[in-house]
Design an enzyme around this catalytic site. Structure first.
Site, short mmCIF file in Angstrom:
data_model
loop_
_atom_site.label_atom_id
_atom_site.label_comp_id
_atom_site.label_asym_id
_atom_site.label_seq_id
_atom_site.Cartn_x
_atom_site.Cartn_y
_atom_site.Cartn_z
N ARG A 114 0.83 -1.20 0.00
CA ARG A 114 0.00 0.00 0.00
C ARG A 114 0.87 1.24 0.00
NH1 ARG A 114 0.09 2.53 5.07
NH2 ARG A 114 -1.79 3.75 4.80
N ASP A 123 2.85 1.88 8.67
CA ASP A 123 3.97 0.96 8.48
C ASP A 123 4.67 0.67 9.81
OD1 ASP A 123 3.78 0.45 5.70
OD2 ASP A 123 4.71 2.38 5.25
N ASP A 151 8.26 -0.13 3.79
CA ASP A 151 6.87 -0.46 3.46
C ASP A 151 6.55 -1.88 3.94
OD1 ASP A 151 6.50 1.99 2.25
OD2 ASP A 151 6.83 1.24 0.21
#
Length: 165
Positions: A114, A123, A151
């Site tokens: 995402r 995150d 990420d």
């Protein structure tokens, strides 16, 4: 144009009737995965709204910003206030550290990664969470982007037409 802006614009261009149909399809796809304590967001800026369809039927927890880097999840039953970035947050009395499922807002997605708004709150939180991590997005938000080492890959992303795992 910045990839985040493109994804936000694509999401914003959906008509209200299109959005509602797509959100109902996404909600129906996500329901079988909802169990136990569920982290969820109250949508801003045309994010996918599953919250309004399920908020009376589950044990929900919503994020609150604790500082410039950290979020924590608190009971949805708590009194709410307007937080930083115009988010609706609980006042924050009963923090829940062991969520079973977390529904994550998405600006853009690529495979099961995402793109958020760029601050890294989710995150950092997801990195240490054992919860099932589900991103919610519309198909129009799909876009190829460079995945950064920070990420966190989600377990799945659910759109109105498919479940990516």
């Amino acid at each position: 144009m910045d990839k985040r802006k493109v994804c936000i614009q694509r999401r914003s261009l959906l008509s209200n009737s299109e959005r509602l149909l797509k959100e109902k399809a996404i909600t129906n796809c996500v329901l079988p995965f909802l169990k136990g304590k569920i982290g969820i967001y109250i949508p801003i800026r045309n994010e996918v709204d599953v919250y309004s369809h399920i908020h009376n039927n589950f044990d929900l927890y919503i994020p609150k910003m604790l500082d410039d880097k950290t979020i924590a999840f608190y009971s949805d039953q708590e009194e709410k206030i307007k937080g930083k970035f115009s988010t609706i947050e609980p006042i924050g009395i009963c923090e829940e550290k062991k969520l079973d499922v977390i529904l994550v807002p998405v600006v853009g997605f690529f495979e099961t990664y995402r793109m958020g708004y760029g601050k890294g709150y989710y995150d950092r939180y997801l990195k240490d969470s054992l919860a099932l991590k589900i991103g919610l997005a519309f198909d129009v938000q799909e876009m190829v982007f460079d995945v950064k080492p920070t990420d966190i890959e989600l377990d799945m992303i659910i759109t109105e037409s498919r479940i990516l795992r």
